[in-house]
Design an enzyme around this catalytic site. Structure first.
Site, PDB file in Angstrom:
ATOM      1  N   ASN A   1      27.820   0.951 -14.605  1.00 56.80           N
ATOM      2  CA  ASN A   1      27.664   1.969 -15.653  1.00 56.80           C
ATOM      3  C   ASN A   1      26.219   2.467 -15.583  1.00 56.80           C
ATOM      4  OD1 ASN A   1      27.428   3.418 -18.011  1.00 56.80           O
ATOM      5  ND2 ASN A   1      27.738   1.675 -19.386  1.00 56.80           N
TER       6      ASN A   1
ATOM      7  N   LYS B   1      24.885   4.817 -17.134  1.00 58.67           N
ATOM      8  CA  LYS B   1      24.395   5.372 -18.410  1.00 58.67           C
ATOM      9  C   LYS B   1      23.677   6.704 -18.151  1.00 58.67           C
ATOM     10  CE  LYS B   1      24.377   0.758 -20.258  1.00 58.67           C
ATOM     11  NZ  LYS B   1      23.851  -0.215 -21.176  1.00 58.67           N
TER      12      LYS B   1
ATOM     13  N   HIS C   1      32.268   1.879 -25.492  1.00 59.74           N
ATOM     14  CA  HIS C   1      31.033   1.164 -25.179  1.00 59.74           C
ATOM     15  C   HIS C   1      30.224   0.999 -26.461  1.00 59.74           C
ATOM     16  CE1 HIS C   1      27.075   0.242 -23.638  1.00 59.74           C
ATOM     17  NE2 HIS C   1      27.679  -0.151 -22.540  1.00 59.74           N
TER      18      HIS C   1
ATOM     19  N   GLU D   1      27.227   1.360 -27.115  1.00 62.26           N
ATOM     20  CA  GLU D   1      26.288   2.465 -27.388  1.00 62.26           C
ATOM     21  C   GLU D   1      27.028   3.654 -28.004  1.00 62.26           C
ATOM     22  OE1 GLU D   1      24.618   2.469 -23.460  1.00 62.26           O
ATOM     23  OE2 GLU D   1      23.730   0.518 -23.922  1.00 62.26           O
TER      24      GLU D   1
ATOM     25  N   GLU E   1      31.703  -7.238 -23.934  1.00 61.84           N
ATOM     26  CA  GLU E   1      30.264  -6.986 -23.864  1.00 61.84           C
ATOM     27  C   GLU E   1      29.618  -7.327 -25.196  1.00 61.84           C
ATOM     28  OE1 GLU E   1      29.296  -4.012 -20.499  1.00 61.84           O
ATOM     29  OE2 GLU E   1      29.516  -2.903 -22.361  1.00 61.84           O
TER      30      GLU E   1
ATOM     31  N   GLY F   1      21.479  -4.835 -22.266  1.00 60.09           N
ATOM     32  CA  GLY F   1      20.147  -4.269 -22.049  1.00 60.09           C
ATOM     33  C   GLY F   1      19.018  -5.101 -22.631  1.00 60.09           C
TER      34      GLY F   1
ATOM     35  N   SER G   1      23.509  -7.688 -19.521  1.00 69.11           N
ATOM     36  CA  SER G   1      22.402  -8.314 -18.781  1.00 69.11           C
ATOM     37  C   SER G   1      22.839  -9.110 -17.547  1.00 69.11           C
ATOM     38  CB  SER G   1      21.547  -9.173 -19.720  1.00 69.11           C
ATOM     39  OG  SER G   1      20.942  -8.343 -20.700  1.00 69.11           O
TER      40      SER G   1
HETATM   41  P1  PGA Z   1      23.272  -4.055 -19.073  1.00 71.06           P
HETATM   42  O1  PGA Z   1      24.376  -3.073 -19.659  1.00 71.06           O
HETATM   43  O2  PGA Z   1      23.834  -4.660 -17.810  1.00 71.06           O
HETATM   44  O3  PGA Z   1      22.076  -3.170 -18.793  1.00 71.06           O
HETATM   45  O4  PGA Z   1      22.998  -5.079 -20.117  1.00 71.06           O
HETATM   46  C1  PGA Z   1      25.743  -3.401 -19.605  1.00 71.06           C
HETATM   47  C2  PGA Z   1      26.561  -2.315 -20.234  1.00 71.06           C
HETATM   48  O5  PGA Z   1      26.110  -1.729 -21.217  1.00 71.06           O
HETATM   49  O6  PGA Z   1      27.677  -1.998 -19.784  1.00 71.06           O
END
Ligand code: PGA
Length: 247
Positions: free
Chosen positions: A4, A6, A89, A91, A161, A167, A207
């Protein structure tokens, strides 16, 4: 494994990196999905055509067309060659206020257009501390899948997640992730049946890095990873190598 991206990369970077991945990951014998930003989907689609890599989008709207300024319909994505769409997601839920009802509509629209939704579920730090993890994950999963036929459920991918791990550099411990994955698998058994529950891939996300991925991937109910930060550079190739040892 899905990357992803983003809201990252320029067009040139997106094209250069996806081209590199088609070469470096050519020998992998499991599904790898790249999810670039909307505006680069067409460029990346052209690079992935005829390769083993699959194209995913990070979001979509649930209507086919109409007065929805700024939105992208599943049909538009399908036309470009998108096979997977990330939905729900954290976010999108937290920054853009997406509700479980909207997520369910998106899941249905994605399936109606012949693509596969990658449904994200997961608790916040506060919810975990209050002992609500299973409750939140159950509610989000049930609502996302509400009203789907068994045939359609077979096509979904679920991504656990934990919001506190996204993140932040704080990855869930393998046993913490495994217990939630197991819980989701049991829920799918309850809602459908054991055979179907085994078929649905449940990815972990949050992460993921080359130094923590192996411990997660060897858990019995973790079927892959949804990778954010580490999908933007050569770490993604390292992660793919780790899966390739295990499949
Ligand atoms: P990250 O994000 O690996 O940067 O923690 C994962 C995600 O949001 O799908």
């Amino acid at each position: 494994m899905a990357g992803n991206w983003k809201m990252n990369k320029t067009r040139e970077e997106a094209m250069f990196f996806s081209n590199k991945l088609t070469q470096d990951l050519a020998g992998m014998n499991f599904q790898i999905v790249l999810c670039p930003p909307f505006v680069f989907l067409q460029n990346v689609a052209e690079i992935l055509t005829g390769t083993k890599l699959h194209l995913g989008a990070q979001n979509c709207y649930y209507e086919r067309s109409g007065a929805f300024t700024g939105e992208v319909s599943p049909l538009m994505l399908k036309e470009i060659g998108v096979e997977y769409v990330i939905v729900g997601h954290s976010e999108r839920r937290h920054i853009f206020g997406e509700t479980d009802e909207m997520i369910n509509k998106k899941v249905k629209a994605i399936l109606d257009n012949g693509m596969k939704p990658v449904i994200c579920v997961g608790e916040t730090k506060e919810e975990r501390e209050r002992g609500l993890t299973f409750c939140v994950v159950e509610s989000q999963t049930r609502q996302a899948l509400f009203g789907l036929s068994k045939d359609n459920v077979e096509k979904v991918v679920i991504a656990y997640e934990p919001v506190w791990a996204i993140g932040t550099g704080i990855v869930a411990k393998p046993y913490q992730a495994q217990e939630v994955h197991r819980f989701i698998r049991k829920l799918l058994e309850q809602l459908y049946d054991e055979e179907l529950a085994q078929k649905i891939p449940i990815l972990y996300g949050g992460s993921i890095k080359p130094d923590n991925f192996f411990g997660l991937m060897i858990q019995p109910d973790i079927d892959g990873g949804l990778v954010g930060g580490a999908s933007l550079d050569d770490q993604f190739i390292e992660l793919a190598k780790i899966i390739s040892w295990l499949v």
